[in-house]
Design a protein around this motif. Structure first.
Motif, PDB file in Angstrom:
ATOM      1  N   GLY A   1      -4.128  25.150 -67.889  1.00 51.56           N
ATOM      2  CA  GLY A   1      -3.758  23.885 -68.506  1.00 51.56           C
ATOM      3  C   GLY A   1      -4.902  22.912 -68.669  1.00 51.56           C
ATOM      4  O   GLY A   1      -4.707  21.704 -68.621  1.00 51.56           O
ATOM      5  N   SER A   2      -6.118  23.402 -68.849  1.00 56.16           N
ATOM      6  CA  SER A   2      -7.301  22.556 -69.072  1.00 56.16           C
ATOM      7  C   SER A   2      -7.554  21.578 -67.926  1.00 56.16           C
ATOM      8  O   SER A   2      -7.733  20.379 -68.123  1.00 56.16           O
ATOM      9  CB  SER A   2      -7.169  21.792 -70.392  1.00 56.16           C
ATOM     10  OG  SER A   2      -7.128  22.682 -71.469  1.00 56.16           O
ATOM     11  N   VAL A   3      -7.560  22.110 -66.711  1.00 58.27           N
ATOM     12  CA  VAL A   3      -7.809  21.300 -65.516  1.00 58.27           C
ATOM     13  C   VAL A   3      -9.059  21.828 -64.818  1.00 58.27           C
ATOM     14  O   VAL A   3      -9.213  23.033 -64.635  1.00 58.27           O
ATOM     15  CB  VAL A   3      -6.600  21.346 -64.554  1.00 58.27           C
ATOM     16  CG1 VAL A   3      -6.911  20.624 -63.251  1.00 58.27           C
ATOM     17  CG2 VAL A   3      -5.370  20.748 -65.219  1.00 58.27           C
ATOM     18  N   LEU A   4      -9.942  20.920 -64.428  1.00 54.51           N
ATOM     19  CA  LEU A   4     -11.131  21.265 -63.665  1.00 54.51           C
ATOM     20  C   LEU A   4     -10.920  20.797 -62.229  1.00 54.51           C
ATOM     21  O   LEU A   4     -10.580  19.634 -61.985  1.00 54.51           O
ATOM     22  CB  LEU A   4     -12.369  20.597 -64.266  1.00 54.51           C
ATOM     23  CG  LEU A   4     -13.692  20.958 -63.618  1.00 54.51           C
ATOM     24  CD1 LEU A   4     -14.017  22.437 -63.852  1.00 54.51           C
ATOM     25  CD2 LEU A   4     -14.806  20.077 -64.173  1.00 54.51           C
ATOM     26  N   HIS A   5     -11.107  21.694 -61.275  1.00 58.67           N
ATOM     27  CA  HIS A   5     -10.945  21.392 -59.855  1.00 58.67           C
ATOM     28  C   HIS A   5     -12.328  21.216 -59.245  1.00 58.67           C
ATOM     29  O   HIS A   5     -13.139  22.140 -59.279  1.00 58.67           O
ATOM     30  CB  HIS A   5     -10.190  22.548 -59.191  1.00 58.67           C
ATOM     31  CG  HIS A   5      -9.821  22.291 -57.777  1.00 58.67           C
ATOM     32  ND1 HIS A   5      -9.433  23.305 -56.944  1.00 58.67           N
ATOM     33  CD2 HIS A   5      -9.769  21.167 -57.028  1.00 58.67           C
ATOM     34  CE1 HIS A   5      -9.153  22.812 -55.751  1.00 58.67           C
ATOM     35  NE2 HIS A   5      -9.361  21.522 -55.783  1.00 58.67           N
ATOM     36  N   VAL A   6     -12.587  20.036 -58.688  1.00 58.49           N
ATOM     37  CA  VAL A   6     -13.859  19.727 -58.045  1.00 58.49           C
ATOM     38  C   VAL A   6     -13.595  19.609 -56.543  1.00 58.49           C
ATOM     39  O   VAL A   6     -12.709  18.865 -56.121  1.00 58.49           O
ATOM     40  CB  VAL A   6     -14.450  18.397 -58.572  1.00 58.49           C
ATOM     41  CG1 VAL A   6     -15.793  18.102 -57.916  1.00 58.49           C
ATOM     42  CG2 VAL A   6     -14.568  18.413 -60.085  1.00 58.49           C
ATOM     43  N   LEU A   7     -14.363  20.347 -55.752  1.00 59.62           N
ATOM     44  CA  LEU A   7     -14.148  20.384 -54.309  1.00 59.62           C
ATOM     45  C   LEU A   7     -15.493  20.304 -53.588  1.00 59.62           C
ATOM     46  O   LEU A   7     -16.443  20.985 -53.973  1.00 59.62           O
ATOM     47  CB  LEU A   7     -13.446  21.685 -53.932  1.00 59.62           C
ATOM     48  CG  LEU A   7     -13.115  21.927 -52.480  1.00 59.62           C
ATOM     49  CD1 LEU A   7     -12.086  20.924 -51.978  1.00 59.62           C
ATOM     50  CD2 LEU A   7     -12.584  23.337 -52.301  1.00 59.62           C
ATOM     51  N   ALA A   8     -15.565  19.454 -52.557  1.00 59.52           N
ATOM     52  CA  ALA A   8     -16.780  19.340 -51.746  1.00 59.52           C
ATOM     53  C   ALA A   8     -16.374  19.136 -50.292  1.00 59.52           C
ATOM     54  O   ALA A   8     -15.481  18.348 -49.993  1.00 59.52           O
ATOM     55  CB  ALA A   8     -17.639  18.173 -52.224  1.00 59.52           C
ATOM     56  N   ASP A   9     -17.021  19.874 -49.399  1.00 55.61           N
ATOM     57  CA  ASP A   9     -16.780  19.746 -47.961  1.00 55.61           C
ATOM     58  C   ASP A   9     -18.108  19.655 -47.241  1.00 55.61           C
ATOM     59  O   ASP A   9     -19.103  20.241 -47.669  1.00 55.61           O
ATOM     60  CB  ASP A   9     -16.015  20.961 -47.428  1.00 55.61           C
ATOM     61  CG  ASP A   9     -14.553  20.930 -47.812  1.00 55.61           C
ATOM     62  OD1 ASP A   9     -13.882  19.946 -47.469  1.00 55.61           O
ATOM     63  OD2 ASP A   9     -14.090  21.887 -48.453  1.00 55.61           O
ATOM     64  N   LYS A  10     -18.107  18.924 -46.134  1.00 57.50           N
ATOM     65  CA  LYS A  10     -19.316  18.870 -45.306  1.00 57.50           C
ATOM     66  C   LYS A  10     -18.902  18.854 -43.841  1.00 57.50           C
ATOM     67  O   LYS A  10     -17.882  18.275 -43.471  1.00 57.50           O
ATOM     68  CB  LYS A  10     -20.186  17.662 -45.632  1.00 57.50           C
ATOM     69  CG  LYS A  10     -19.584  16.316 -45.268  1.00 57.50           C
ATOM     70  CD  LYS A  10     -20.556  15.199 -45.547  1.00 57.50           C
ATOM     71  CE  LYS A  10     -19.919  13.852 -45.237  1.00 57.50           C
ATOM     72  NZ  LYS A  10     -20.828  12.756 -45.413  1.00 57.50           N
TER      73      LYS A  10
END
Length: 80
Positions: free
Chosen positions: A31-40
């Motif tokens: 569905g034209s979705v970009l998932h951005v994920l960041a962990d530290k």
């Protein structure tokens, strides 16, 4: 989050101070979705950043570029 719509692309600026380049991931979803994920995880301090960015039908999620300078993640998504 800064967002700019250009003739040939969408451009996003996401501040991610304290995160490392190898801890950031991008994934295209249905569905034209970009998932951005960041962990530290650094000793006693941890952090989590997550965003789902929805696009119009003209976004080409097969042509996504990203650049991280240690403080800000810039994502460029081509438009068809």
């Amino acid at each position: 989050i800064g967002m700019e719509t250009l003739d040939d692309s969408y451009r996003f600026s996401l501040p991610l101070p304290g995160f490392a380049n190898h801890c950031i991931s991008l994934a295209a979803r249905r569905g034209s979705v970009l998932h951005v994920l960041a962990d530290k995880w650094d000793g006693t301090n941890g952090g989590h950043f997550e965003r789902l960015i929805s696009f119009d039908h003209d976004a080409d999620l097969d042509r996504v570029r990203a650049k991280f300078d240690g403080d800000t993640l810039v994502i460029i998504v081509a438009r068809r």
